[in-house]
Design a protein around this motif. Structure first.
Motif, PDB file in Angstrom:
ATOM      1  N   ARG A  50       0.825  -1.213   0.000  1.00 50.45           N
ATOM      2  CA  ARG A  50       0.000   0.000   0.000  1.00 50.45           C
ATOM      3  C   ARG A  50       0.862   1.268   0.000  1.00 50.45           C
ATOM      4  NH1 ARG A  50      -4.173   0.079   4.604  1.00 50.45           N
ATOM      5  NH2 ARG A  50      -4.952   1.858   3.393  1.00 50.45           N
ATOM      6  N   ILE A  51       1.999   1.223   0.672  1.00 49.05           N
ATOM      7  CA  ILE A  51       2.901   2.379   0.652  1.00 49.05           C
ATOM      8  C   ILE A  51       3.513   2.541  -0.740  1.00 49.05           C
ATOM      9  CG2 ILE A  51       5.072   3.311   1.538  1.00 49.05           C
ATOM     10  CD1 ILE A  51       4.365   2.054   4.253  1.00 49.05           C
ATOM     11  N   ILE A  52       3.948   1.433  -1.341  1.00 52.63           N
ATOM     12  CA  ILE A  52       4.515   1.478  -2.696  1.00 52.63           C
ATOM     13  C   ILE A  52       3.490   2.003  -3.695  1.00 52.63           C
ATOM     14  CG2 ILE A  52       5.475   0.070  -4.572  1.00 52.63           C
ATOM     15  CD1 ILE A  52       6.466  -1.864  -2.311  1.00 52.63           C
ATOM     16  N   SER A  53       2.211   1.701  -3.454  1.00 47.81           N
ATOM     17  CA  SER A  53       1.136   2.148  -4.347  1.00 47.81           C
ATOM     18  C   SER A  53       0.715   3.586  -4.090  1.00 47.81           C
ATOM     19  CB  SER A  53      -0.088   1.231  -4.180  1.00 47.81           C
ATOM     20  OG  SER A  53       0.240  -0.107  -4.455  1.00 47.81           O
ATOM     21  N   ALA A  54       1.385   4.267  -3.179  1.00 44.23           N
ATOM     22  CA  ALA A  54       1.077   5.665  -2.832  1.00 44.23           C
ATOM     23  C   ALA A  54      -0.313   5.811  -2.237  1.00 44.23           C
ATOM     24  CB  ALA A  54       1.244   6.577  -4.046  1.00 44.23           C
ATOM     25  N   LEU A  55      -0.737   4.790  -1.493  1.00 38.71           N
ATOM     26  CA  LEU A  55      -2.037   4.822  -0.832  1.00 38.71           C
ATOM     27  C   LEU A  55      -1.916   4.989   0.682  1.00 38.71           C
ATOM     28  CD1 LEU A  55      -3.791   1.903  -2.748  1.00 38.71           C
ATOM     29  CD2 LEU A  55      -4.109   4.357  -3.102  1.00 38.71           C
ATOM     30  N   LEU A  56      -0.701   4.852   1.177  1.00 37.00           N
ATOM     31  CA  LEU A  56      -0.459   4.928   2.619  1.00 37.00           C
ATOM     32  C   LEU A  56       0.879   5.620   2.839  1.00 37.00           C
ATOM     33  CD1 LEU A  56      -1.510   3.872   5.423  1.00 37.00           C
ATOM     34  CD2 LEU A  56      -0.070   1.858   5.045  1.00 37.00           C
ATOM     35  N   LEU A  57       0.906   6.554   3.772  1.00 36.72           N
ATOM     36  CA  LEU A  57       2.144   7.277   4.042  1.00 36.72           C
ATOM     37  C   LEU A  57       3.025   6.485   5.005  1.00 36.72           C
ATOM     38  CD1 LEU A  57       0.799  10.908   4.521  1.00 36.72           C
ATOM     39  CD2 LEU A  57       2.169  10.067   2.607  1.00 36.72           C
ATOM     40  N   PRO A  58       4.322   6.461   4.759  1.00 33.13           N
ATOM     41  CA  PRO A  58       5.228   5.810   5.708  1.00 33.13           C
ATOM     42  C   PRO A  58       5.455   6.682   6.926  1.00 33.13           C
ATOM     43  CG  PRO A  58       6.491   6.791   3.931  1.00 33.13           C
ATOM     44  CD  PRO A  58       5.037   6.987   3.580  1.00 33.13           C
ATOM     45  N   THR A  59       5.876   6.060   8.014  1.00 31.27           N
ATOM     46  CA  THR A  59       6.280   6.832   9.192  1.00 31.27           C
ATOM     47  C   THR A  59       7.648   7.449   8.958  1.00 31.27           C
ATOM     48  OG1 THR A  59       4.985   5.375  10.631  1.00 31.27           O
ATOM     49  CG2 THR A  59       6.717   6.694  11.671  1.00 31.27           C
ATOM     50  N   SER A  60       8.538   6.658   8.356  1.00 34.37           N
ATOM     51  CA  SER A  60       9.860   7.163   7.985  1.00 34.37           C
ATOM     52  C   SER A  60      10.425   6.278   6.883  1.00 34.37           C
ATOM     53  CB  SER A  60      10.806   7.188   9.193  1.00 34.37           C
ATOM     54  OG  SER A  60      11.008   5.879   9.710  1.00 34.37           O
ATOM     55  N   GLY A  61      11.544   6.712   6.332  1.00 38.28           N
ATOM     56  CA  GLY A  61      12.139   5.980   5.222  1.00 38.28           C
ATOM     57  C   GLY A  61      11.603   6.477   3.892  1.00 38.28           C
ATOM     58  N   SER A  62      12.061   5.864   2.810  1.00 40.32           N
ATOM     59  CA  SER A  62      11.661   6.322   1.486  1.00 40.32           C
ATOM     60  C   SER A  62      11.366   5.155   0.549  1.00 40.32           C
ATOM     61  CB  SER A  62      12.750   7.210   0.871  1.00 40.32           C
ATOM     62  OG  SER A  62      13.927   6.450   0.619  1.00 40.32           O
ATOM     63  N   VAL A  63      10.499   5.419  -0.426  1.00 40.91           N
ATOM     64  CA  VAL A  63      10.172   4.464  -1.482  1.00 40.91           C
ATOM     65  C   VAL A  63      10.153   5.200  -2.804  1.00 40.91           C
ATOM     66  CG1 VAL A  63       8.485   2.833  -2.409  1.00 40.91           C
ATOM     67  CG2 VAL A  63       8.760   3.055   0.067  1.00 40.91           C
ATOM     68  N   GLU A  64      10.864   4.675  -3.785  1.00 46.73           N
ATOM     69  CA  GLU A  64      10.832   5.227  -5.135  1.00 46.73           C
ATOM     70  C   GLU A  64      10.331   4.170  -6.100  1.00 46.73           C
ATOM     71  OE1 GLU A  64      14.543   6.919  -6.327  1.00 46.73           O
ATOM     72  OE2 GLU A  64      14.281   8.712  -5.085  1.00 46.73           O
ATOM     73  N   VAL A  65       9.471   4.582  -7.033  1.00 50.93           N
ATOM     74  CA  VAL A  65       8.968   3.709  -8.092  1.00 50.93           C
ATOM     75  C   VAL A  65       9.417   4.311  -9.418  1.00 50.93           C
ATOM     76  CG1 VAL A  65       6.914   2.793  -9.223  1.00 50.93           C
ATOM     77  CG2 VAL A  65       6.990   2.961  -6.727  1.00 50.93           C
ATOM     78  N   PHE A  66      10.310   3.637 -10.092  1.00 47.17           N
ATOM     79  CA  PHE A  66      10.922   4.157 -11.318  1.00 47.17           C
ATOM     80  C   PHE A  66      11.412   5.584 -11.114  1.00 47.17           C
ATOM     81  CE2 PHE A  66       8.360   0.655 -12.994  1.00 47.17           C
ATOM     82  CZ  PHE A  66       9.298   0.025 -13.805  1.00 47.17           C
ATOM     83  N   GLY A  67      12.086   5.796  -9.991  1.00 43.01           N
ATOM     84  CA  GLY A  67      12.697   7.084  -9.696  1.00 43.01           C
ATOM     85  C   GLY A  67      11.772   8.128  -9.117  1.00 43.01           C
ATOM     86  N   LEU A  68      10.491   7.805  -8.973  1.00 45.37           N
ATOM     87  CA  LEU A  68       9.523   8.750  -8.428  1.00 45.37           C
ATOM     88  C   LEU A  68       9.286   8.467  -6.942  1.00 45.37           C
ATOM     89  CD1 LEU A  68       6.879   8.586 -11.313  1.00 45.37           C
ATOM     90  CD2 LEU A  68       8.521  10.436 -10.909  1.00 45.37           C
ATOM     91  N   ASP A  69       9.446   9.479  -6.114  1.00 51.71           N
ATOM     92  CA  ASP A  69       9.202   9.340  -4.685  1.00 51.71           C
ATOM     93  C   ASP A  69       7.695   9.229  -4.441  1.00 51.71           C
ATOM     94  OD1 ASP A  69       8.597  10.341  -1.885  1.00 51.71           O
ATOM     95  OD2 ASP A  69      10.791  10.306  -1.808  1.00 51.71           O
ATOM     96  N   VAL A  70       7.268   8.162  -3.757  1.00 52.29           N
ATOM     97  CA  VAL A  70       5.825   7.917  -3.599  1.00 52.29           C
ATOM     98  C   VAL A  70       5.154   8.929  -2.679  1.00 52.29           C
ATOM     99  CG1 VAL A  70       6.080   5.441  -4.051  1.00 52.29           C
ATOM    100  CG2 VAL A  70       6.105   6.275  -1.682  1.00 52.29           C
ATOM    101  N   VAL A  71       5.917   9.597  -1.833  1.00 52.54           N
ATOM    102  CA  VAL A  71       5.359  10.628  -0.953  1.00 52.54           C
ATOM    103  C   VAL A  71       5.316  11.975  -1.662  1.00 52.54           C
ATOM    104  CG1 VAL A  71       5.680  11.906   1.201  1.00 52.54           C
ATOM    105  CG2 VAL A  71       6.062   9.437   1.151  1.00 52.54           C
ATOM    106  N   LYS A  72       6.366  12.311  -2.390  1.00 54.45           N
ATOM    107  CA  LYS A  72       6.452  13.619  -3.035  1.00 54.45           C
ATOM    108  C   LYS A  72       5.677  13.671  -4.351  1.00 54.45           C
ATOM    109  CE  LYS A  72      11.031  14.587  -1.048  1.00 54.45           C
ATOM    110  NZ  LYS A  72      12.462  14.799  -1.345  1.00 54.45           N
TER     111      LYS A  72
END
Length: 243
Positions: free
Chosen positions: A48-70
């Motif tokens: 769900r975090i990778i799918s940009a449906l849930l915000l992480p508490t900390s740390g980062s996830v990128e999907v093809f170079g795109l930050d899922v939070v930003k």
């Protein structure tokens, strides 16, 4: 290969419960990668975090170079996500449901028809697509939903228990379709499954999660050799100290 997914020190807390604990993971473009582990291991939270449906508490996830939070909207444009408990609209026929979902991708009538025709082939439901979804068995609904997830040929397909509710033949059909889409269209697949046979047949690499952490990672064959195990279930049992 380029990274499709890059996860760095990903942590997710739900109150006092830590669902993910400094998770690090990378998935290469064009591969089928499996997340396996018991209920509560953090698999669905990670998806769900990778799918940009849930915000992480900390740390980062990128999907093809795109930050899922930003850049969540940009991420959602290039992925599809099939939750384990997804459902179709009960009073729409299979065809109507697929047409409805295809319209989120494009306004072109020709493109919509092509997408829906692809989905019909993926589902293998044939004439039953004319019937309302409420008349479908659990397995038929799952095939319709897998078709919906793959029909747009996303850069990344995130599938939570894609074989849930499928009998042996229908599960085989879905596995072959997933492999075909990866081979023919370069789709990257991240899937979670409790079905270890499904994982071994589909995934080039897997990560075993327990209590929000990766406890083992690698190719199924290499993991079985490393832990002198006959299958991935046995590998997992040994890794977490149950065997």
């Amino acid at each position: 290969m380029d990274n499709a997914i890059g996860i760095t020190n990903l942590t997710k807390d739900f109150g006092a419960i830590r669902a993910l604990d400094s998770l690090n993971l990378s998935v290469e473009s064009g591969e089928i990668f499996g997340l396996i582990g018991p209920n509560g291991a953090g698999k669905t939270t990670a998806l769900r975090i990778i799918s940009a449906l849930l915000l992480p508490t900390s740390g980062s996830v990128e999907v093809f170079g795109l930050d899922v939070v930003k850049k969540p909207a940009e991420v959602r444009k290039i992925i599809s996500y099939l939750p384990e408990e997804a459902g179709a609209y009960r009073n729409l026929s299979g065809w109507e449901y697929l047409h409805f979902m295809a319209k989120f991708k494009t306004d072109s009538k020709d493109e919509i028809q092509r997408i829906v025709n692809d989905a019909a082939e993926i589902s293998g439901l044939g004439e039953r697509l004319k019937d309302k979804a409420k008349t479908y068995s659990k397995g038929m609904k799952r095939r319709l939903l897998v078709a919906r997830a793959l029909m747009t040929k996303p850069k990344l397909a995130i599938l939570d228990e894609p074989g849930s509710g499928l009998d042996v033949l229908h599960a085989y059909h879905v596995r072959e379709i997933i492999k075909k889409y990866v081979k023919d269209y370069g789709v990257t697949v991240l899937l979670s499954s409790h079905n270890m046979l499904e994982v071994e047949h589909l995934c080039g690499r897997v990560a075993l999660l327990n209590k929000g952490k990766t406890v083992a990672e690698g190719k199924p064959r290499e993991l079985k050799e490393k832990f002198a195990s006959a299958n991935l279930e046995e590998v997992f049992a040994k890794v977490v100290g149950l065997a």
